[in-house]
Write a protein that holds these residues in place. Sequence first.
Motif, PDB file in Angstrom:
ATOM      1  N   ALA A 159       0.715  -1.257   0.146  1.00 24.30           N
ATOM      2  CA  ALA A 159      -0.158   0.153   0.011  1.00 24.30           C
ATOM      3  C   ALA A 159       0.967   1.094  -0.329  1.00 24.30           C
ATOM      4  CB  ALA A 159      -0.793  -0.103   1.166  1.00 24.30           C
ATOM      5  N   MET A 160       2.139   1.116   0.940  1.00 23.42           N
ATOM      6  CA  MET A 160       2.811   2.457   0.844  1.00 23.42           C
ATOM      7  C   MET A 160       3.587   2.581  -0.573  1.00 23.42           C
ATOM      8  SD  MET A 160       5.883   3.052   3.549  1.00 23.42           S
ATOM      9  CE  MET A 160       6.840   1.679   3.107  1.00 23.42           C
ATOM     10  N   GLU A 161       3.977   1.566  -0.987  1.00 21.50           N
ATOM     11  CA  GLU A 161       4.669   1.504  -2.390  1.00 21.50           C
ATOM     12  C   GLU A 161       3.895   2.122  -3.575  1.00 21.50           C
ATOM     13  OE1 GLU A 161       5.755  -2.438  -3.193  1.00 21.50           O
ATOM     14  OE2 GLU A 161       7.597  -2.421  -1.588  1.00 21.50           O
ATOM     15  N   GLY A 379      14.035  14.728 -15.582  1.00 18.09           N
ATOM     16  CA  GLY A 379      14.609  13.368 -15.845  1.00 18.09           C
ATOM     17  C   GLY A 379      14.877  12.630 -14.634  1.00 18.09           C
ATOM     18  N   CYS A 380      15.217  13.436 -13.513  1.00 20.89           N
ATOM     19  CA  CYS A 380      15.870  12.847 -12.455  1.00 20.89           C
ATOM     20  C   CYS A 380      14.760  12.169 -11.695  1.00 20.89           C
ATOM     21  CB  CYS A 380      16.543  13.932 -11.483  1.00 20.89           C
ATOM     22  SG  CYS A 380      18.249  14.320 -12.242  1.00 20.89           S
ATOM     23  N   ALA A 381      13.397  12.316 -11.975  1.00 23.89           N
ATOM     24  CA  ALA A 381      12.334  11.668 -11.122  1.00 23.89           C
ATOM     25  C   ALA A 381      11.851  10.576 -11.849  1.00 23.89           C
ATOM     26  CB  ALA A 381      11.284  12.546 -10.956  1.00 23.89           C
ATOM     27  N   ARG A 382      12.645  10.004 -12.671  1.00 27.32           N
ATOM     28  CA  ARG A 382      12.149   8.778 -13.391  1.00 27.32           C
ATOM     29  C   ARG A 382      12.104   7.800 -12.333  1.00 27.32           C
ATOM     30  NH1 ARG A 382      14.654   5.993 -19.068  1.00 27.32           N
ATOM     31  NH2 ARG A 382      13.167   4.507 -19.324  1.00 27.32           N
ATOM     32  N   CYS A 383      12.923   7.287 -11.711  1.00 30.40           N
ATOM     33  CA  CYS A 383      13.121   6.088 -10.966  1.00 30.40           C
ATOM     34  C   CYS A 383      12.869   6.372  -9.435  1.00 30.40           C
ATOM     35  CB  CYS A 383      14.683   5.370 -11.024  1.00 30.40           C
ATOM     36  SG  CYS A 383      15.168   5.131 -12.750  1.00 30.40           S
ATOM     37  N   HIS A 384      12.535   7.447  -8.942  1.00 31.43           N
ATOM     38  CA  HIS A 384      12.375   7.861  -7.671  1.00 31.43           C
ATOM     39  C   HIS A 384      11.910   9.208  -7.714  1.00 31.43           C
ATOM     40  CE1 HIS A 384      16.142   9.502  -7.769  1.00 31.43           C
ATOM     41  NE2 HIS A 384      16.685   8.328  -8.080  1.00 31.43           N
ATOM     42  N   ALA A 532       5.311  -2.711 -31.589  1.00 34.43           N
ATOM     43  CA  ALA A 532       4.382  -1.525 -31.993  1.00 34.43           C
ATOM     44  C   ALA A 532       5.489  -0.397 -31.885  1.00 34.43           C
ATOM     45  CB  ALA A 532       3.439  -1.467 -30.758  1.00 34.43           C
ATOM     46  N   ASP A 533       5.221   0.759 -32.474  1.00 33.31           N
ATOM     47  CA  ASP A 533       5.810   2.016 -32.406  1.00 33.31           C
ATOM     48  C   ASP A 533       5.632   2.761 -31.168  1.00 33.31           C
ATOM     49  OD1 ASP A 533       6.521   1.838 -35.187  1.00 33.31           O
ATOM     50  OD2 ASP A 533       4.594   2.343 -35.927  1.00 33.31           O
ATOM     51  N   PHE A 534       4.512   2.325 -30.446  1.00 38.04           N
ATOM     52  CA  PHE A 534       4.305   3.131 -29.202  1.00 38.04           C
ATOM     53  C   PHE A 534       3.425   2.346 -28.475  1.00 38.04           C
ATOM     54  CE2 PHE A 534       1.400   5.084 -32.030  1.00 38.04           C
ATOM     55  CZ  PHE A 534      -0.045   4.788 -31.725  1.00 38.04           C
ATOM     56  N   CYS A 535       3.333   2.515 -27.073  1.00 38.68           N
ATOM     57  CA  CYS A 535       2.605   1.864 -26.079  1.00 38.68           C
ATOM     58  C   CYS A 535       1.159   2.516 -26.137  1.00 38.68           C
ATOM     59  CB  CYS A 535       2.842   1.838 -24.605  1.00 38.68           C
ATOM     60  SG  CYS A 535       4.876   1.136 -24.720  1.00 38.68           S
ATOM     61  N   LYS A 536       0.142   1.347 -25.703  1.00 41.43           N
ATOM     62  CA  LYS A 536      -1.379   2.092 -25.941  1.00 41.43           C
ATOM     63  C   LYS A 536      -1.415   3.223 -24.890  1.00 41.43           C
ATOM     64  CE  LYS A 536      -6.024   0.599 -25.221  1.00 41.43           C
ATOM     65  NZ  LYS A 536      -7.005  -0.468 -24.976  1.00 41.43           N
ATOM     66  N   ASP A 537      -0.767   2.878 -23.683  1.00 37.24           N
ATOM     67  CA  ASP A 537      -0.800   3.726 -22.337  1.00 37.24           C
ATOM     68  C   ASP A 537       0.260   3.830 -21.817  1.00 37.24           C
ATOM     69  OD1 ASP A 537      -4.019   3.984 -22.096  1.00 37.24           O
ATOM     70  OD2 ASP A 537      -3.683   1.788 -21.880  1.00 37.24           O
ATOM     71  N   THR A 538       0.719   5.076 -21.190  1.00 38.53           N
ATOM     72  CA  THR A 538       1.746   5.137 -20.296  1.00 38.53           C
ATOM     73  C   THR A 538       1.539   4.788 -18.732  1.00 38.53           C
ATOM     74  OG1 THR A 538       2.716   7.035 -21.766  1.00 38.53           O
ATOM     75  CG2 THR A 538       3.695   6.765 -19.363  1.00 38.53           C
ATOM     76  N   HIS A 539       2.214   3.961 -18.252  1.00 35.57           N
ATOM     77  CA  HIS A 539       1.995   3.469 -16.852  1.00 35.57           C
ATOM     78  C   HIS A 539       2.835   4.213 -15.790  1.00 35.57           C
ATOM     79  CE1 HIS A 539       0.127   0.142 -19.286  1.00 35.57           C
ATOM     80  NE2 HIS A 539      -0.479   0.084 -18.021  1.00 35.57           N
ATOM     81  N   PHE A 540       2.591   4.364 -14.713  1.00 40.66           N
ATOM     82  CA  PHE A 540       3.661   4.350 -13.637  1.00 40.66           C
ATOM     83  C   PHE A 540       4.329   3.356 -13.434  1.00 40.66           C
ATOM     84  CE2 PHE A 540      -0.356   6.926 -12.093  1.00 40.66           C
ATOM     85  CZ  PHE A 540       0.313   7.995 -12.028  1.00 40.66           C
ATOM     86  N   LEU A 541       5.662   3.788 -13.600  1.00 38.99           N
ATOM     87  CA  LEU A 541       6.648   2.347 -13.443  1.00 38.99           C
ATOM     88  C   LEU A 541       7.649   2.609 -12.083  1.00 38.99           C
ATOM     89  CD1 LEU A 541       8.137   2.348 -16.955  1.00 38.99           C
ATOM     90  CD2 LEU A 541       6.306   0.998 -16.078  1.00 38.99           C
ATOM     91  N   ARG A 542       7.484   1.658 -11.156  1.00 38.29           N
ATOM     92  CA  ARG A 542       8.076   1.425 -10.035  1.00 38.29           C
ATOM     93  C   ARG A 542       9.516   1.187 -10.282  1.00 38.29           C
ATOM     94  NH1 ARG A 542       9.513  -2.284  -5.853  1.00 38.29           N
ATOM     95  NH2 ARG A 542       9.491  -1.298  -3.901  1.00 38.29           N
ATOM     96  N   ARG A 543      10.305   2.239  -9.881  1.00 38.44           N
ATOM     97  CA  ARG A 543      11.895   2.217 -10.101  1.00 38.44           C
ATOM     98  C   ARG A 543      12.036   2.445 -11.633  1.00 38.44           C
ATOM     99  NH1 ARG A 543      14.226  -1.990  -5.792  1.00 38.44           N
ATOM    100  NH2 ARG A 543      13.165  -1.167  -3.761  1.00 38.44           N
ATOM    101  N   GLY A 544      11.216   3.008 -12.338  1.00 40.22           N
ATOM    102  CA  GLY A 544      11.335   3.193 -13.726  1.00 40.22           C
ATOM    103  C   GLY A 544      11.578   1.807 -14.717  1.00 40.22           C
ATOM    104  N   GLY A 551      -0.222   0.761 -12.738  1.00 37.59           N
ATOM    105  CA  GLY A 551      -1.306   1.527 -13.118  1.00 37.59           C
ATOM    106  C   GLY A 551      -1.118   2.582 -14.250  1.00 37.59           C
ATOM    107  N   ILE A 552      -2.050   2.993 -14.940  1.00 36.11           N
ATOM    108  CA  ILE A 552      -2.115   4.037 -16.097  1.00 36.11           C
ATOM    109  C   ILE A 552      -1.793   5.464 -15.412  1.00 36.11           C
ATOM    110  CG2 ILE A 552      -3.262   4.849 -18.227  1.00 36.11           C
ATOM    111  CD1 ILE A 552      -4.541   2.246 -18.536  1.00 36.11           C
TER     112      ILE A 552
END
Length: 860
Positions: A159-161, A379-384, A532-544, A551-552
């Motif tokens: 839940a925290m993550e 860009g420094c906020a990609r992984c955290h 594919a040339d692109f993804c259907k959606d952009t997701h939140f990526l944990r640690r990039g 989730g989207i």
Amino acid sequence: MKDSPILGWTILRRPLVTLGIVLTCPLLWASVCVAQSKTNPADPLGPDHAAKMTRGLELFKKQVRQVLTQRCLRCHGGKSVESEFDLSDRDKLLHGGTTGPAIVLGNSKDSLLIKLVNHAKEPHMPHNAAKLPAQAVAAIAAWIDDGAPYEGSLVAARAMETSWTQKVLPATARQFWSFQSLRPTAPPSVRDESWIRTPIDRFILAKLEAAQLKPNGAAGRRQLIRRAYFDVLGLPPAPEEVEAFVRDPAQDAYDHLIDRLLANEHYGERWGRHWLDLARFAESHGFEHDYDRPSAYHYRDFVIKALNADLPYDTFVKWQLAGDEFEPENNLALMATGYLAAGVHSTQITKNEAEKHRYDEMDDMVATLGTSMLGLTVGCARCHDHKYDPIPQRDYYQLLSTFTTTVRSEIDLNTAPEEYKKARAIYEKDHAPLAAALQKYETQEMPARAAKLSKVWAAQPDRFQNVILDLSSRTSLKTAALAKWLQTTDPEWRKLRQAVYDHQKKAPTPKLVKTLISTEGLPAIRLHTQGADFCKDTHFLRRGDPEQKEGIAPQGFLQVLMSSPDAVKHWQTAPPKGWRTSYRRRALANWLTDLDQGAGQLLARVVVNRLWQHHMGRGLVATPSDFGSRGERPSHPELLEWLAAELIQNGWHLKPIHKLIMTSAVYMESSEFAARPGQLDPDNKLLWRRPPHRLEAEIIRDSLLTISGSMDSTMYGPGTLDESSRRRSIYFTVKRSKLVPMMTVFDAPEALGGVGDRPTTTIAPQALLLMNNSNVHNYARGFATRIASGTKTTKEAAVKAGYMVAFARQPDALELASSLAFLDQQSKSYAAAGRKDGRELALRDFCQVLMCMNEFVYVD
């Protein structure tokens, strides 16, 4: 500045030192969710129980927790508890499920869990999913051997993550100076009013007076015109222009000079290069194959044209992000979107790699936008979450979502739309009477003749066997069919039809050229891409990590530059019905330039700071691409606020700000060094002098071309890698794997990422290039021809002309004597070697010496 020739420059070598620091922190077992037992024979972990639990806990935190949370918890303690096996905490793990204990403490080899995830026993786990990587299985096994310690519940950790995807910044996050609204600032009062030329000077002088320092006096006119020419055009002034300015008695001669320079078309080439550095512009894809982008040069041309036209900076920004959504019929607006396409991009992407590379590609867009336009390292906020600035990872991915379906594409652009429009109008005017004559004959003459033939048809049908008619009983259809048949035989109709046909061949066609743009809804440039040339959606990526989706991510912007996290709706609009793009980039551009509720005020601060930086050698914020907490604070914060406000009040036009800076007393200061201010302010942060600036690589070469009389001033169009080209250096093709040596040796960027402040190195290869490069020898030859075109030119006249062309001044007595002695010595040396052209060769050598002087590559 008067220095001797650069005959050798020092290379500084510094050893690299690596510091290894090991931090060891003892753990109190009371904080761990298992009580430590006293050592006894029944302890499954043995006498080194404590050490194993310490090691196991570190392994849990670094590797195991992530694997269990991401791959196991959903079915065993998260959304459900399959087979009554819950591994959300240690007690439940040890309890096991319907098949008994899941693990044997201290013995992973006999643990059921390891057998299941190793697929050594059914049911294979994770169920209906890919097998865990061997590294993950090994980590779980080692963790079991070390006692399987936990650090809290996995459900709570989970839940925290996931809460980071809804993180909301506190109001205090906006207290940093660059995130606040522009503060109304009035130029301060000063004691020495006589020094003031523009309001800028009041801000500068107020600080100098507070430090009990005096600014330098104004530079001489020869220095000023050379300084202004290089600052605005990146070219040296011609001797006749220097003399005309020096002799002009008008008090406003300098102001008029600045106006003329800002109206010169070479201004766009000079200042366009600054922006191309920020935009990481190149004409190849990068990476090991580095395929060319032959249609990428249009973006470079857009930048030059936009700056020359003094396109408002907010529009300049909008078009680069979404020109196809703001003005889809405007060629310049479409070319501007090459900004997003300018970054590196792999051309060898397998299907399994496509998603990762797509996120890398979008990251390049966001990171470049952040540094070049906002002066923030987004860009420094990609992984955290950003470690220093209030940019949570949530904001990064919501900003990234803007580019979900944005791709590089090529379109055909009409390069001369107005010319084509005029030609088409003339064609239509000439074509209309020809088409009308044919239509009149077909509608008036042909039916009457066909009607007569229809009577013959009725009497002698065998004569009309070749006339095809399904309903032969209907007279009107007979007539129409006969009219069509007559067209093939009627000489008058054939004459009129041929006239129309011949004129159609002369119809003008638009001049189309392939242009690289960034857009949506058009085919992407694929090369060797699978998937594919692109993804259907952009997701939140944990640690990039694309394998750890949370989730989207809906579109959003930086909270610190919005009134509230959900204010994004203020800038979002639906695209027109049937339109091919999402309008997400348009929303981003509107937020970025919004002065009231968006990022517009920071945008203004950043760009006026860049103007100041390139005119004065150092920005008011010395870190021009980092206005965050790790960047430098403004040396003159009130001046920065005032300049940003002036830009906005001038409708975002940059040229008035150029003039405001260049006509100020602080810009016109001499570069002379003074002991007292040099001691009190050695870094010149208070701007008591204007220090000399070394020219950039492109401007050094452009100066060589200019003084040699060999410059080809052709603007725009495809570039070249030919180093002997005579066009300005901005028209060199920027191929990432084949950069032009003369550019790189003088610190031109590699175009892998945006560069806001080029380094200025002093290394031996720079001097060696100016002495040994064959193109430089050719420039010297052209320079010599220019200053001594005839045999009647005296050596003294040639020397004086050389100094005027190269430095916009006459040589002093010592320089003149030394130069004449050098010419005599070189002439004698060539004569002794049997050369009959010794005079010309000596002059060439003298010109090359001038080109190797510090004064040639530095501007006072």
